[in-house]
Design a protein around this motif. Structure first.
Motif, PDB file in Angstrom:
ATOM      1  N   ALA A 292     -11.513  28.135  -5.441  1.00 57.86           N
ATOM      2  CA  ALA A 292     -12.055  28.264  -6.791  1.00 57.86           C
ATOM      3  C   ALA A 292     -11.151  27.478  -7.740  1.00 57.86           C
ATOM      4  CB  ALA A 292     -12.125  29.733  -7.196  1.00 57.86           C
ATOM      5  N   ASN A 293     -11.453  26.216  -7.877  1.00 61.49           N
ATOM      6  CA  ASN A 293     -10.577  25.299  -8.599  1.00 61.49           C
ATOM      7  C   ASN A 293     -11.114  24.921  -9.980  1.00 61.49           C
ATOM      8  OD1 ASN A 293      -8.561  22.987  -8.883  1.00 61.49           O
ATOM      9  ND2 ASN A 293     -10.490  21.858  -8.785  1.00 61.49           N
ATOM     10  N   ALA A 294     -12.407  25.051 -10.198  1.00 58.24           N
ATOM     11  CA  ALA A 294     -13.013  24.591 -11.455  1.00 58.24           C
ATOM     12  C   ALA A 294     -12.383  25.280 -12.661  1.00 58.24           C
ATOM     13  CB  ALA A 294     -14.518  24.851 -11.429  1.00 58.24           C
ATOM     14  N   GLY A 295     -12.165  24.506 -13.717  1.00 57.17           N
ATOM     15  CA  GLY A 295     -11.595  25.080 -14.928  1.00 57.17           C
ATOM     16  C   GLY A 295     -11.648  24.108 -16.090  1.00 57.17           C
TER      17      GLY A 295
ATOM     18  N   ASN B 241     -12.799  29.910 -16.462  1.00 55.94           N
ATOM     19  CA  ASN B 241     -11.478  29.943 -15.822  1.00 55.94           C
ATOM     20  C   ASN B 241     -11.152  31.252 -15.111  1.00 55.94           C
ATOM     21  OD1 ASN B 241     -11.169  27.435 -16.926  1.00 55.94           O
ATOM     22  ND2 ASN B 241      -9.436  27.944 -18.230  1.00 55.94           N
ATOM     23  N   LEU B 242     -11.737  32.360 -15.560  1.00 58.04           N
ATOM     24  CA  LEU B 242     -11.398  33.665 -14.982  1.00 58.04           C
ATOM     25  C   LEU B 242     -12.589  34.332 -14.311  1.00 58.04           C
ATOM     26  CD1 LEU B 242      -9.416  35.914 -14.440  1.00 58.04           C
ATOM     27  CD2 LEU B 242      -9.762  36.747 -16.779  1.00 58.04           C
ATOM     28  N   ILE B 243     -13.724  34.358 -14.986  1.00 56.82           N
ATOM     29  CA  ILE B 243     -14.907  34.936 -14.339  1.00 56.82           C
ATOM     30  C   ILE B 243     -15.332  34.063 -13.165  1.00 56.82           C
ATOM     31  CG2 ILE B 243     -17.346  35.533 -14.659  1.00 56.82           C
ATOM     32  CD1 ILE B 243     -16.672  36.409 -17.484  1.00 56.82           C
ATOM     33  N   GLY B 244     -15.135  32.740 -13.274  1.00 59.46           N
ATOM     34  CA  GLY B 244     -15.448  31.847 -12.160  1.00 59.46           C
ATOM     35  C   GLY B 244     -14.714  32.232 -10.884  1.00 59.46           C
ATOM     36  N   PRO B 245     -13.389  32.349 -10.902  1.00 62.84           N
ATOM     37  CA  PRO B 245     -12.671  32.803  -9.707  1.00 62.84           C
ATOM     38  C   PRO B 245     -13.074  34.205  -9.246  1.00 62.84           C
ATOM     39  CG  PRO B 245     -11.165  31.689 -11.169  1.00 62.84           C
ATOM     40  CD  PRO B 245     -12.453  31.821 -11.923  1.00 62.84           C
ATOM     41  N   PHE B 246     -13.348  35.099 -10.197  1.00 62.67           N
ATOM     42  CA  PHE B 246     -13.842  36.435  -9.824  1.00 62.67           C
ATOM     43  C   PHE B 246     -15.131  36.335  -9.024  1.00 62.67           C
ATOM     44  CE2 PHE B 246     -17.155  39.463 -11.212  1.00 62.67           C
ATOM     45  CZ  PHE B 246     -16.737  40.594 -10.526  1.00 62.67           C
ATOM     46  N   LEU B 247     -16.069  35.513  -9.494  1.00 57.71           N
ATOM     47  CA  LEU B 247     -17.332  35.336  -8.781  1.00 57.71           C
ATOM     48  C   LEU B 247     -17.108  34.682  -7.415  1.00 57.71           C
ATOM     49  CD1 LEU B 247     -19.567  34.082 -11.738  1.00 57.71           C
ATOM     50  CD2 LEU B 247     -19.706  36.317 -10.599  1.00 57.71           C
ATOM     51  N   ALA B 248     -16.190  33.731  -7.367  1.00 58.97           N
ATOM     52  CA  ALA B 248     -15.889  33.066  -6.103  1.00 58.97           C
ATOM     53  C   ALA B 248     -15.396  34.074  -5.075  1.00 58.97           C
ATOM     54  CB  ALA B 248     -14.855  31.972  -6.319  1.00 58.97           C
ATOM     55  N   ILE B 249     -14.486  34.933  -5.470  1.00 57.65           N
ATOM     56  CA  ILE B 249     -13.973  35.955  -4.559  1.00 57.65           C
ATOM     57  C   ILE B 249     -15.075  36.929  -4.171  1.00 57.65           C
ATOM     58  CG2 ILE B 249     -12.339  37.863  -4.319  1.00 57.65           C
ATOM     59  CD1 ILE B 249     -10.520  36.338  -6.332  1.00 57.65           C
TER      60      ILE B 249
ATOM     61  N   SER C 156      -9.367  32.295   4.068  1.00 62.61           N
ATOM     62  CA  SER C 156      -8.538  32.126   2.874  1.00 62.61           C
ATOM     63  C   SER C 156      -9.372  31.858   1.634  1.00 62.61           C
ATOM     64  CB  SER C 156      -7.564  30.966   3.091  1.00 62.61           C
ATOM     65  OG  SER C 156      -6.795  30.727   1.931  1.00 62.61           O
ATOM     66  N   ILE C 157      -9.014  32.549   0.562  1.00 63.24           N
ATOM     67  CA  ILE C 157      -9.546  32.250  -0.771  1.00 63.24           C
ATOM     68  C   ILE C 157      -8.364  31.840  -1.629  1.00 63.24           C
ATOM     69  CG2 ILE C 157     -10.679  33.156  -2.828  1.00 63.24           C
ATOM     70  CD1 ILE C 157     -12.126  35.163  -1.020  1.00 63.24           C
ATOM     71  N   LEU C 158      -8.479  30.718  -2.307  1.00 61.94           N
ATOM     72  CA  LEU C 158      -7.427  30.309  -3.224  1.00 61.94           C
ATOM     73  C   LEU C 158      -8.032  29.927  -4.568  1.00 61.94           C
ATOM     74  CD1 LEU C 158      -6.394  26.742  -2.133  1.00 61.94           C
ATOM     75  CD2 LEU C 158      -7.514  28.247  -0.527  1.00 61.94           C
ATOM     76  N   CYS C 159      -7.311  30.233  -5.615  1.00 63.34           N
ATOM     77  CA  CYS C 159      -7.785  30.029  -6.978  1.00 63.34           C
ATOM     78  C   CYS C 159      -6.743  29.218  -7.754  1.00 63.34           C
ATOM     79  CB  CYS C 159      -7.992  31.368  -7.690  1.00 63.34           C
ATOM     80  SG  CYS C 159      -9.093  32.518  -6.841  1.00 63.34           S
ATOM     81  N   THR C 160      -7.216  28.306  -8.579  1.00 58.80           N
ATOM     82  CA  THR C 160      -6.289  27.528  -9.400  1.00 58.80           C
ATOM     83  C   THR C 160      -5.932  28.306 -10.655  1.00 58.80           C
ATOM     84  OG1 THR C 160      -7.137  25.415  -8.588  1.00 58.80           O
ATOM     85  CG2 THR C 160      -5.925  25.380 -10.664  1.00 58.80           C
ATOM     86  N   ALA C 161      -4.673  28.674 -10.771  1.00 58.12           N
ATOM     87  CA  ALA C 161      -4.146  29.295 -11.988  1.00 58.12           C
ATOM     88  C   ALA C 161      -3.379  28.209 -12.743  1.00 58.12           C
ATOM     89  CB  ALA C 161      -3.270  30.499 -11.643  1.00 58.12           C
ATOM     90  N   SER C 162      -2.179  28.492 -13.216  1.00 57.98           N
ATOM     91  CA  SER C 162      -1.382  27.506 -13.951  1.00 57.98           C
ATOM     92  C   SER C 162      -0.034  28.109 -14.294  1.00 57.98           C
ATOM     93  CB  SER C 162      -2.102  27.101 -15.244  1.00 57.98           C
ATOM     94  OG  SER C 162      -1.263  26.320 -16.077  1.00 57.98           O
ATOM     95  N   VAL C 163       0.954  27.245 -14.514  1.00 59.30           N
ATOM     96  CA  VAL C 163       2.218  27.749 -15.055  1.00 59.30           C
ATOM     97  C   VAL C 163       2.008  28.336 -16.441  1.00 59.30           C
ATOM     98  CG1 VAL C 163       3.694  26.219 -13.705  1.00 59.30           C
ATOM     99  CG2 VAL C 163       2.848  25.444 -15.925  1.00 59.30           C
ATOM    100  N   ALA C 164       0.919  27.946 -17.108  1.00 58.13           N
ATOM    101  CA  ALA C 164       0.592  28.536 -18.410  1.00 58.13           C
ATOM    102  C   ALA C 164       0.275  30.019 -18.291  1.00 58.13           C
ATOM    103  CB  ALA C 164      -0.593  27.799 -19.033  1.00 58.13           C
ATOM    104  N   GLY C 165      -0.082  30.470 -17.092  1.00 58.77           N
ATOM    105  CA  GLY C 165      -0.346  31.879 -16.880  1.00 58.77           C
ATOM    106  C   GLY C 165       0.901  32.695 -16.617  1.00 58.77           C
ATOM    107  N   LEU C 166       2.035  32.022 -16.486  1.00 57.37           N
ATOM    108  CA  LEU C 166       3.300  32.711 -16.221  1.00 57.37           C
ATOM    109  C   LEU C 166       4.016  33.107 -17.500  1.00 57.37           C
ATOM    110  CD1 LEU C 166       4.651  30.403 -13.370  1.00 57.37           C
ATOM    111  CD2 LEU C 166       3.492  32.602 -13.109  1.00 57.37           C
ATOM    112  N   ARG C 167       3.970  32.195 -18.482  1.00 58.11           N
ATOM    113  CA  ARG C 167       4.615  32.473 -19.762  1.00 58.11           C
ATOM    114  C   ARG C 167       4.089  31.484 -20.802  1.00 58.11           C
ATOM    115  NH1 ARG C 167       8.654  30.476 -16.427  1.00 58.11           N
ATOM    116  NH2 ARG C 167       9.383  32.603 -16.084  1.00 58.11           N
TER     117      ARG C 167
END
Length: 265
Positions: A87-90, A113-121, A135-146
């Motif tokens: 789930a990479n789209a964003g 960015n968020l409901i998309g990965p939820f639907l993918a899972i 395996s399911i993998l989702c694109t997050a970001s360092v922006a989600g860390l801080r």
């Protein structure tokens, strides 16, 4: 024995018209997977054509349930099942501040960015479980860390993705379906094109990525390699994890290096 790491696997990659998604789709196929590639852009067909018979392209919106369900259905009907969902789209949503962004814009960024990965899972996990796990993998970001790496809505959405994969990993207990996230730093893609263009026009291209210890921006192929690791059996004991791929940016808060008495090298 070919040694290809995804031999016989079937994958879905969203956001595959360009950037990280396209690079990952190519790498997955090169490693033996058959790939359903999707994007809202018709350019996703170019990705599929470049890969060949191992790819099938679908134009769709990763933030709409019917479109995500159609991807899983296509993987099962065309290639016989599903083993990997990326789930990479964003979207970036720009750099609007807290008081400059409308609730409607904020909601749209969260939808993709968020409901998309939820639907993918939600849609991929049962199909992957039927194949015995994957395996399911989702694109997050360092922006989600801080704070400090994106706009308020983008950052909030990516923080949500990190928590989503942790929660989903727990909820899928016993299914043999692993759920992880990738947290890119500054990567040269269509989403960051304006940053690279501005720096080039200002004669500051050499300063791109200078806040990380590698002192450069990343390339889509480098993120694709991380996605391959999480998609493959090489990461068979990695679950509920957010893998940071950022040249070391998130290892420290930004600082002025001369204040640290840095040794010249």
């Amino acid at each position: 024995m070919t040694g290809r790491r995804l031999e016989g696997k079937v994958a879905i990659v969203t956001g595959a018209a360009s950037g990280i998604g396209r690079a990952t789709a190519h790498l997955f196929a090169a490693e033996g997977a058959r790939v359903v590639v999707s994007d809202v852009s018709d350019a996703v067909h170019d990705t599929a054509r470049a890969i060949g018979d191992a790819a099938h392209a679908i134009v769709g919106d990763a933030g709409r349930a019917d479109d995500v369900a159609a991807l899983v259905q296509a993987a099962e009907e065309r290639f016989g099942g599903l083993d990997i969902m990326f789930a990479n789209a964003g979207v970036s949503g720009g750099l609007a501040g807290l008081f400059d962004q409308s609730a409607e814009d904020f909601a749209e960024i969260l939808r993709i960015n968020l409901i998309g990965p939820f639907l993918a899972i939600q849609h991929a996990a049962p199909a992957i479980a039927k194949r015995g796990g994957g395996s399911i993998l989702c694109t997050a970001s360092v922006a989600g860390l801080r704070s400090g790496a994106g706009g308020v809505a983008y950052s909030a959405s990516k923080a949500g993705v990190i928590n989503l994969v942790q929660t989903a990993a727990q909820q899928l207990v016993g299914s043999k379906v692993r759920v992880n996230a990738i947290c890119p730093g500054l990567i040269q893609t269509g989403m960051t094109e304006m940053i690279y263009d501005w720096a080039t026009a200002a004669g500051k291209a050499d300063r791109i990525g200078r806040l990380n210890p590698l002192r450069r921006g990343g390339e889509p192929d480098e993120l694709a390699q991380a996605a391959l690791f999480l998609a493959s059996d090489a990461s068979s004991y990695v679950n509920g994890h957010a893998l940071v791929v950022d040249g070391g940016l998130a290892s420290s808060h930004p600082f002025t290096q001369q204040n640290y008495g840095q040794v010249a090298i």
